[in-house]
Design an enzyme around this catalytic site. Structure first.
Site, PDB file in Angstrom:
ATOM      1  N   CYS A 182      -3.952   3.437   1.130  1.00 10.78           N
ATOM      2  CA  CYS A 182      -4.600   2.746   0.004  1.00 10.78           C
ATOM      3  C   CYS A 182      -3.820   1.490  -0.399  1.00 10.78           C
ATOM      4  O   CYS A 182      -2.678   1.580  -0.848  1.00 10.78           O
ATOM      5  CB  CYS A 182      -4.697   3.745  -1.146  1.00 10.78           C
ATOM      6  SG  CYS A 182      -4.984   3.039  -2.758  1.00 10.78           S
ATOM      7  N   CYS A 232      -2.847   1.337  -4.085  1.00 11.46           N
ATOM      8  CA  CYS A 232      -1.751   2.289  -4.344  1.00 11.46           C
ATOM      9  C   CYS A 232      -0.407   1.628  -4.035  1.00 11.46           C
ATOM     10  O   CYS A 232       0.560   1.797  -4.778  1.00 11.46           O
ATOM     11  CB  CYS A 232      -1.919   3.548  -3.497  1.00 11.46           C
ATOM     12  SG  CYS A 232      -3.447   4.457  -3.817  1.00 11.46           S
TER      13      CYS A 232
END
Length: 99
Positions: free
Chosen positions: A23, A26
């Site tokens: 991600c 993230c």
């Protein structure tokens, strides 16, 4: 290893970062979380949970997107946010929940 249920029972607020290695947002949160941790010290515990390694736990908390942050205090979720969040906003949210 500490069980998740025991971990979130703490009177000290616990910020859980549900994330995934793949991600991009993230990864963008990593320096933000480091800055927040430096600012709040021991007032808040920050825990990262990889949704790919703990899918059942992610399911228990209806994690639909990563990153998703849930702040627990005494076992209860008191705040939740999905997506990237700015350092000053996150620090402000956490400051409302210090012991």
């Amino acid at each position: 290893m500490e069980k998740f249920e025991d971990l979130i029972q703490s009177p000290t607020p616990v910020l859980v970062d549900f994330y995934a290695e793949w991600c991009g947002p993230c990864k963008a949160m990593k320096p933000i979380l480091e800055e927040v941790k430096a600012a709040v010290g021991d007032k808040v515990r920050i825990v990262k949970i990889d949704v790919d390694e703990r899918p059942a736990l992610a399911g228990d908390y209806q994690i639909q997107a990563v990153p998703t942050f849930i702040l627990f205090k005494n076992g209860e979720p008191v705040w939740r946010h999905s997506g990237v969040i700015q350092t000053n906003i996150l620090k402000g949210v956490l400051a409302q929940h210090y012991v």
